[in-house]
Write a protein that holds these residues in place. Structure first.
Motif, PDB file in Angstrom:
ATOM      1  N   SER A 274      25.627  29.939  10.792  1.00 31.94           N
ATOM      2  CA  SER A 274      25.397  31.384  10.765  1.00 31.94           C
ATOM      3  C   SER A 274      26.367  32.108  11.701  1.00 31.94           C
ATOM      4  O   SER A 274      26.776  33.238  11.431  1.00 31.94           O
ATOM      5  N   TYR A 275      26.771  31.433  12.773  1.00 33.59           N
ATOM      6  CA  TYR A 275      27.807  32.004  13.651  1.00 33.59           C
ATOM      7  C   TYR A 275      29.100  32.229  12.850  1.00 33.59           C
ATOM      8  O   TYR A 275      29.725  33.289  12.931  1.00 33.59           O
ATOM      9  N   THR A 276      29.487  31.218  12.090  1.00 33.09           N
ATOM     10  CA  THR A 276      30.720  31.295  11.298  1.00 33.09           C
ATOM     11  C   THR A 276      30.687  32.504  10.363  1.00 33.09           C
ATOM     12  O   THR A 276      31.635  33.295  10.314  1.00 33.09           O
ATOM     13  N   ASN A 277      29.587  32.661   9.641  1.00 32.00           N
ATOM     14  CA  ASN A 277      29.460  33.796   8.715  1.00 32.00           C
ATOM     15  C   ASN A 277      29.563  35.133   9.441  1.00 32.00           C
ATOM     16  O   ASN A 277      30.231  36.051   8.980  1.00 32.00           O
TER      17      ASN A 277
ATOM     18  N   GLN B  58      35.772  25.062   5.684  1.00 28.60           N
ATOM     19  CA  GLN B  58      35.225  25.218   4.323  1.00 28.60           C
ATOM     20  C   GLN B  58      35.622  26.553   3.718  1.00 28.60           C
ATOM     21  O   GLN B  58      35.739  26.692   2.505  1.00 28.60           O
ATOM     22  N   LYS B  59      35.813  27.561   4.580  1.00 27.39           N
ATOM     23  CA  LYS B  59      36.205  28.891   4.094  1.00 27.39           C
ATOM     24  C   LYS B  59      37.717  29.053   4.029  1.00 27.39           C
ATOM     25  O   LYS B  59      38.224  30.157   3.806  1.00 27.39           O
ATOM     26  N   GLY B  60      38.439  27.974   4.307  1.00 26.36           N
ATOM     27  CA  GLY B  60      39.895  28.016   4.222  1.00 26.36           C
ATOM     28  C   GLY B  60      40.567  28.708   5.396  1.00 26.36           C
ATOM     29  O   GLY B  60      41.724  29.121   5.311  1.00 26.36           O
ATOM     30  N   ILE B  61      39.844  28.847   6.521  1.00 26.97           N
ATOM     31  CA  ILE B  61      40.417  29.504   7.698  1.00 26.97           C
ATOM     32  C   ILE B  61      41.012  28.439   8.632  1.00 26.97           C
ATOM     33  O   ILE B  61      40.298  27.539   9.071  1.00 26.97           O
ATOM     34  N   PRO B  62      42.322  28.526   8.912  1.00 27.09           N
ATOM     35  CA  PRO B  62      42.962  27.522   9.769  1.00 27.09           C
ATOM     36  C   PRO B  62      42.263  27.423  11.129  1.00 27.09           C
ATOM     37  O   PRO B  62      41.997  28.444  11.768  1.00 27.09           O
ATOM     38  N   SER B  63      41.955  26.204  11.524  1.00 31.02           N
ATOM     39  CA  SER B  63      41.166  25.999  12.736  1.00 31.02           C
ATOM     40  C   SER B  63      41.708  24.834  13.529  1.00 31.02           C
ATOM     41  O   SER B  63      42.262  23.887  12.965  1.00 31.02           O
ATOM     42  N   LEU B  64      41.539  24.905  14.825  1.00 27.58           N
ATOM     43  CA  LEU B  64      41.953  23.810  15.701  1.00 27.58           C
ATOM     44  C   LEU B  64      40.865  23.579  16.740  1.00 27.58           C
ATOM     45  O   LEU B  64      40.395  24.514  17.397  1.00 27.58           O
TER      46      LEU B  64
ATOM     47  N   GLY C  13      37.912  16.034   8.803  1.00 24.30           N
ATOM     48  CA  GLY C  13      38.942  16.973   8.378  1.00 24.30           C
ATOM     49  C   GLY C  13      39.105  18.156   9.314  1.00 24.30           C
ATOM     50  O   GLY C  13      39.655  19.187   8.925  1.00 24.30           O
ATOM     51  N   VAL C  14      38.636  18.028  10.556  1.00 22.49           N
ATOM     52  CA  VAL C  14      38.796  19.098  11.543  1.00 22.49           C
ATOM     53  C   VAL C  14      39.939  18.712  12.498  1.00 22.49           C
ATOM     54  O   VAL C  14      39.781  17.792  13.304  1.00 22.49           O
ATOM     55  N   PRO C  15      41.101  19.390  12.392  1.00 21.79           N
ATOM     56  CA  PRO C  15      42.213  19.055  13.294  1.00 21.79           C
ATOM     57  C   PRO C  15      41.779  19.208  14.750  1.00 21.79           C
ATOM     58  O   PRO C  15      41.207  20.244  15.123  1.00 21.79           O
ATOM     59  N   THR C  16      42.003  18.177  15.544  1.00 24.27           N
ATOM     60  CA  THR C  16      41.481  18.181  16.909  1.00 24.27           C
ATOM     61  C   THR C  16      42.505  17.611  17.880  1.00 24.27           C
ATOM     62  O   THR C  16      43.079  16.559  17.634  1.00 24.27           O
TER      63      THR C  16
END
Ligand SMILES: [Zn+2]
Length: 432
Positions: free
Chosen positions: A107-110, A140-146, A162-165
């Motif tokens: 819910s934070y993400t949304n 999942q929403k296609g937003i680039p994340s690190l 699949g989470v670049p870390t």
């Protein structure tokens, strides 16, 4: 023999001053010498240092769990006895084992995507991203994340998802490197990491460097006034170096050119704040009414007056007496007691109260990494949750009381044999 550096014989012999006055630790934010104890929880092992059976006969390090409050900025803090490298090298805490925490993350993400218009052109950076429990929703929403996560074993799980870390501690240097590579962030977030940072100034300065000109920072951390009001002293442990009011957090961010412009009060971890920060130079986001309202409420309650903090210590001691009272009576009546959960807060509570297998036969946890191990200090064995059905305890002591409703629901079957739930904080309560 030379005096250890920093020791002053003059200070050691001042008459009429408490032991506190000869202490030499300094506030990790403002550098003021620490002279006031908020509460002393005795000696405690690191709360995530679960033991294997073959370690039970070995020496175990205990460190002082003495909580200081800075007389100038009112930052509540522990000294750093153990380096974070040691604490986090093989961390056993995986965020994804709590259903309600995952819901919170989603819910934070949304909320962030909607409010700040994040899209495929944006970049989200999470500090202490754990096993990718949160960034997976941005991805999942296609937003680039690190993700930036110091515990290699936890980061590995995130990468598999699949989470670049990046396996690193976040600080000024890390921020400079990322900024130099053109990887600045539209959203920097950190949940329950601010408390775990020994070099607070470097960490906050790093966020200033990494944030795009109109970017947003959100940080979640337990709210100190709530912690005190609701007696949540068990959320104090070696891995949490700092405890914040909004008042103090605002000062710390301001010192690094970040203005807090909004705040939400959340029920997580017994009462947390989510603060929103932006560059001081960014005039596109006005300070909200609810931010001003909470700050005013804190000031009215006296967060900037030392005497307001003085009752906490006695309140903690009384909680210990009441919990022991309950356990002693239950055991004398021949009742059996099992624990539920093996969270960090459970270890503070059990070690401070001196509760071992003389009161609690065992505890259970959903995290398979903990099965077959023993709680640090108290050496209470940890089993898989099925153990509850097999042994049918009279009482189930819920250690992660912040997840009380979820745990009572999942374990409602103990009512079949008249089992009851016990919640230790804010005070002992029994639920049939
Ligand atoms: Zn200070």
């Amino acid at each position: 023999m030379k005096q250890p550096t920093g020791e002053s014989p003059v200070q050691n012999h001042r008459v009429g001053e408490s032991m506190n006055a000869i202490h030499h630790a300094h506030c990790r934010f403002c550098g003021t010498p620490l002279q006031h104890t908020l509460v002393d929880l005795g000696m405690s092992p690191l709360c995530e240092s679960f033991l294997r059976a073959d370690q039970l006969n070995q020496m175990e390090p205990f460190y002082p769990l003495r909580v200081w409050i800075c007389g100038k900025c009112f930052l509540v803090q522990l000294e750093e006895y153990v380096s974070p490298e040691h604490i986090f090298s093989d961390y056993a805490y995986f965020s994804s084992y709590s259903d309600s925490w995952l819901k919170h993350a989603e819910s934070y993400t949304n909320l962030m995507v909607e409010r700040f218009g994040l899209n495929k052109e944006s970049r989200v950076v999470e500090l202490a991203s754990n096993d990718g429990y949160l960034l997976q929703y941005f991805i999942q929403k296609g937003i680039p994340s690190l993700g930036i996560e110091p515990a290699a074993n936890v980061a590995e799980v995130a990468v598999k998802k699949g989470v670049p870390t990046l396996v690193k501690f976040f600080c000024r240097e890390t921020a400079r490197e990322l900024a130099a590579e053109g990887r600045m962030a539209d959203l920097i977030l950190g949940n329950n990491v601010l408390a775990q940072v020994p070099d607070l100034n470097s960490f906050v300065a790093g966020m200033k460097i990494l944030l795009k000109p109109q970017g947003v920072i959100t940080m979640e951390f337990p709210h100190l006034p709530r912690l005190m009001e609701e007696n949540q002293f068990d959320t104090i442990y070696q891995e949490h170096f700092s405890y914040f009011s909004l008042w103090t957090a605002e000062k710390i961010f301001a010192a690094h050119g970040i203005v807090l412009f909004d705040v939400e009060e959340l029920p997580t971890h017994g009462g947390s704040l989510r603060i929103y920060g932006r560059h001081a130079e960014d005039s596109t986001k006005a300070v909200t009414h609810r931010f001003a309202a909470l700050r005013a409420r804190e000031c009215a309650a006296g967060v900037d007056r030392l005497e307001v903090y003085s009752a906490f210590s006695e309140q903690v001691k009384e909680t210990k007496r009441a919990l022991l009272d309950f356990l002693i009576h239950a055991r004398r009546e021949g009742k059996t007691i099992a624990g539920y959960g093996a969270p960090g807060k459970g270890n503070t509570l059990l070690n401070y109260c001196g509760i071992r297998t003389d009161f609690i036969d065992y505890t259970v946890d959903r995290n398979p990494h903990k099965h077959g191990k023993f709680l640090p200090g108290t050496h209470i064995p940890i089993f898989e949750p099925e153990r509850i059905r097999e042994t049918r305890p009279d009482y189930l002591l819920i250690l992660p009381w912040n997840l009380k409703n979820e745990i009572i629901e999942q374990n409602s079957f103990i009512r079949e044999w008249g089992g009851r739930f016990v919640v230790p904080i804010p005070h002992v309560q029994v639920f049939a």
